[in-house]
Design an enzyme around this catalytic site. Structure first.
Site, short mmCIF file in Angstrom:
data_model
loop_
_atom_site.label_atom_id
_atom_site.label_comp_id
_atom_site.label_asym_id
_atom_site.label_seq_id
_atom_site.Cartn_x
_atom_site.Cartn_y
_atom_site.Cartn_z
N ASP A 267 0.88 -1.16 0.00
CA ASP A 267 0.00 0.00 0.00
C ASP A 267 0.92 1.22 0.00
OD1 ASP A 267 -3.22 0.61 1.59
OD2 ASP A 267 -2.10 1.78 0.11
C1 GLC Z 1 -4.31 4.35 -0.11
C2 GLC Z 1 -5.23 3.22 0.30
C3 GLC Z 1 -5.37 2.14 -0.73
C4 GLC Z 1 -5.29 2.76 -2.11
C5 GLC Z 1 -3.87 3.28 -2.29
C6 GLC Z 1 -3.68 3.95 -3.65
O1 GLC Z 1 -3.49 4.71 0.94
O2 GLC Z 1 -4.92 2.58 1.53
O3 GLC Z 1 -6.63 1.49 -0.49
O4 GLC Z 1 -5.58 1.77 -3.09
O5 GLC Z 1 -3.51 4.20 -1.28
O6 GLC Z 1 -4.51 5.05 -3.76
#
Ligand code: GLC
Length: 722
Positions: A267
């Site tokens: 993430d």
């Molecule tokens: C965010 C979220 C995740 C998302 C990613 C990209 O922090 O936790 O769910 O897909 O970043 O935007």
């Protein structure tokens, strides 16, 4: 099956080029002057050279066919081996046509419509140049303080798995390379992100492995069984180790035990964040732990870029780990057909025809109609066309009805409740509309306007709730009531002595003090999406009969949290009929039960259940149990009933929940019509993780429950013989 990719690319790549394939940058690195891309995480100076950008493997947050094609063209012109860029983004519940939030979609109990919503989202995203969506989010949730409950389909592992499968099938179809109207799905957040202590985002998760496997992992597995191409690691620790560096979770379980061969992406910054967790001394150790655990893509940090070369030189990282990560990424690009057609489905002309089309908006409207939940109705709804209606509240005339994850959606073009009600009522000029308050403020002028609007009304409809920023990522709340200003508005309107119907716009189960007790009717709209107002107007005026059922319990108060239906009995369960005994598991100031239970929802008609019968009072492993129940529409309006089948394992090797959802059916019944529903319950549905983590069923007594929610049920018993 990747030897050809190894021979054509990996074998000829420098270590720096390989490592750059593992890097995912956000859109601003590809912006032209004047572009304003979506940022979904903390941005910081990354110290990246332009050469690195043109060797990066993927980008997140770029959308728009023309932009994607320009970025891809420039990328290929500068990439020595002509490896195309992979375009990813959060298309969680719609691209431009925004569907209801997933917690609402779950409340439809309609996986077919969920699948269709994902298919439409994919169609719009793919023609706009995207290849991968960071969805479905299938985290099990039990704490409404957590802002991201809006992204999940609820508190039940079985139902979450049904929707996980539907979303993946909708996004991916069954031919990613051949069908350029689909996108690859990335199931998230692996694992158990929804179990954050205190409902505080990014907070500690501490579960037994048995609890993890029994409740939190099944929906991810269903998504992978449905073919999800990617997995995103979660920000939290799992058994003390950050998921993003957790070998036991990723290499042993996900890749070893489950056989997942797709791409694992961190993430946003979760590799680097192992330092903040206290699980890595520095960014270099974080990079080491992540690549060792099998994380392929570093989202938006340079942990891999800056430290893997050194780790390889020092012999701490085997270059083969990097090769396997690159191969998985190239394999995904190949599966998407990008080597043959780097522009894939991007098409600026078709984009104008497909994106936000009337057909798509009609599908969003239908799903919104099915996702709203009638929580209370004492003779006020449906409204009658001749009634003089006052529509009052901060959401009466608001486009903030799309929810947190709708970055490519358009609040400006979302159908507002006020406009939609004017279009439906018999006398639109009699519909009086006033804000009455802000989301969290109220003025004397607003109160006066509300009183004026309500003065001549036969019935007051209050449109209240949370702004979209009060839930979603980083949107945890300790007080889950409506803001005081709106509670004041409700009291003011209630004081007029007229019928009051409340429409709720929110991203989580709320503490409905001052709402449920004040209103004659309550309709849960969640964030209903681009066509939300239109769906709500049809529901309020009875053109559509509400059929949504809750998939997450509404607590009496935040003090009760977590409260969920599939809980354990305890050694001192509170008796059904309360007595003076102090020494039972209860509160002295609150019921144990939630205000509104899992599976709950009303209709404008009523349904009666009778004649629950089992084919036998014993079953064996190879002999399913037939469960029959008759359901009758005893009201005056056609309606949809979701017949729910629950089971309780009376005694297990470990304690077992007092109820577990095992199946459900949706019935459309005309007034007076009845239907016999038949379920088949098999031994394998009774299996659970024992203390040694083995998965099996035990012989013994079971109870079956059937009903329209997890509380109001008919019951019968049977024994499993082994
Ligand atoms: C965010 C979220 C995740 C998302 C990613 C990209 O922090 O936790 O769910 O897909 O970043 O935007």
């Amino acid at each position: 099956m990747t030897e050809h990719l190894y021979n054509k690319y990996v074998k000829n790549m420098t270590l720096e080029e390989k490592i750059a394939q593992l890097l995912q940058l956000a859109a601003p690195f590809y912006d032209e002057p004047g572009d304003h891309s979506e940022i979904t995480g903390p941005m910081e100076e990354l110290g990246i050279q332009s050469e690195t950008v043109r060797n990066a493997g993927s980008v997140l947050g770029v959308a728009g066919a023309a932009k994607m094609m320009a970025v891809q063209k420039a990328h290929l012109a500068n990439n020595r081996l002509g490896i195309p860029l992979l375009f990813m983004a959060d298309i969680v519940h719609g691209f431009k046509t925004i569907f209801p939030i997933p917690l609402a979609i779950g409340s439809s109990w309609n996986p077919e419509l969920a699948k269709q919503s994902a298919e439409i989202a994919a169609r719009e995203a793919a023609v706009s140049g995207l290849h991968v969506t960071f969805a479905p989010m299938v985290d099990l949730i039990r704490d409404p303080r957590w802002g991201r409950v809006m992204e999940s389909t609820g508190e039940d592992p079985y139902l979450n798995g049904v929707f996980a499968k539907a979303f993946v099938q909708g996004f991916q179809g069954d031919d990613l390379a051949g069908d350029t109207s689909r996108v690859a799905a990335c199931v998230k957040h692996f694992a158990a992100y929804g179990a954050a202590e205190g409902g505080r985002d990014y907070n500690t998760v501490d579960l037994s492995e048995r609890q993890l496997r029994e409740y939190y992992l099944p929906a991810y597995k269903k998504a992978l069984d449905a073919g999800a191409e990617m997995v995103m690691t979660s920000f939290n620790i799992v058994d003390g180790v950050p998921a993003t560096g957790n070998r036991k979770l990723l290499r042993d379980l996900l890749r070893g035990e489950w056989g997942f061969e797709g791409v694992i992406i961190s993430d946003w910054a979760s590799i680097k964040e192992m330092v903040a967790h206290g699980a890595a001394e520095d960014d270099k150790e974080a990079a080491f732990k992540a690549i060792r655990a099998g994380v392929d893509i570093d989202m938006m940090t340079t942990s891999y870029l800056h430290h893997l070369p050194e780790l390889v030189d020092e012999g701490l990282v085997d270059e083969a780990w990097i090769d396997e990560a690159v191969l998985r990424i190239l394999r995904l690009k190949e599966k998407l057909g990008l080597f043959d057609n780097p522009m894939r489905g991007a098409d600026p002309v078709r984009e104008k025809e497909i994106v936000y089309s009337a057909e798509h908006r009609q599908a969003a409207r239908k799903l919104a109609e099915k996702s709203c939940v009638l929580l209370k109705n004492e003779g006020v709804l449906p409204l009658r066309g001749e009634q003089r209606v006052a529509l009052i509240g901060p959401f009466a005339d608001s486009g903030d009805i799309l929810g947190w994850w709708s970055w490519t959606g358009s609040k400006e073009t979302a159908v507002k409740l006020s406009d939609a009600m004017r279009a439906v009522t018999d006398n639109p000029d009699q519909l009086m509309v006033a804000a009455g308050s802000g989301v969290d403020s109220i003025t004397d002028t607003q109160k006066e306007e509300a009183l004026i609007a309500a003065a001549g009304a036969d019935v007051i409809v209050l449109a209240v709730g949370e702004s979209s920023h009060m839930s979603g990522e980083g949107g945890s709340r300790t007080n889950i009531r409506l803001p005081d200003a709106q509670l004041e508005l409700i009291r003011l309107m209630k004081g007029l002595g007229k019928p009051v119907a409340i429409v709720l716009f929110n991203g989580r189960p709320l503490d409905l003090h001052g709402v449920y007790d004040q209103a004659d009717a309550v309709l849960e709209a969640w964030f209903p999406g681009s066509e939300g107002g239109a769906a709500l107007a049809d529901l309020l005026y009875g053109k559509v009969n509400p059929s949504g059922r809750l998939t997450m319990s509404f607590p009496n108060s935040v003090g009760q949290v977590p409260v969920y239906y599939n809980s354990f009995s305890t050694g001192r369960p509170k008796p059904a009929v309360e007595d003076e005994n102090r020494y039972v598991s209860k509160y002295i100031d609150s019921p144990n039960e939630p205000l509104l239970p899992f599976g709950y929802g009303l209709s404008y008609t009523t349904f009666a259940y009778e004649g629950l019968t089992l084919s036998s009072d014993t079953i064996k492993e190879d002999q399913p149990l037939e469960v029959k129940v008759r359901v009758t529409n005893t009201g005056r309006m056609s309606g949809t009933e979701t017949v729910q089948l629950y089971v309780r394992d009376i005694s297990g090797e470990v304690v077992r929940p007092v109820k577990e959802l095992k199946d459900f059916r949706q019935l459309e019944l005309a007034p007076g019509e009845s239907s016999e529903v038949i379920f088949f319950l098999e031994e394998k549905q009774l299996r659970y993780h024992h203390s040694d983590l083995s998965l099996s069923s035990d012989r013994g007594q079971f109870q079956v429950y059937a009903g329209g929610n997890s509380r109001d049920v008919q019951t019968a018993g049977f024994r499993l013989l082994k």
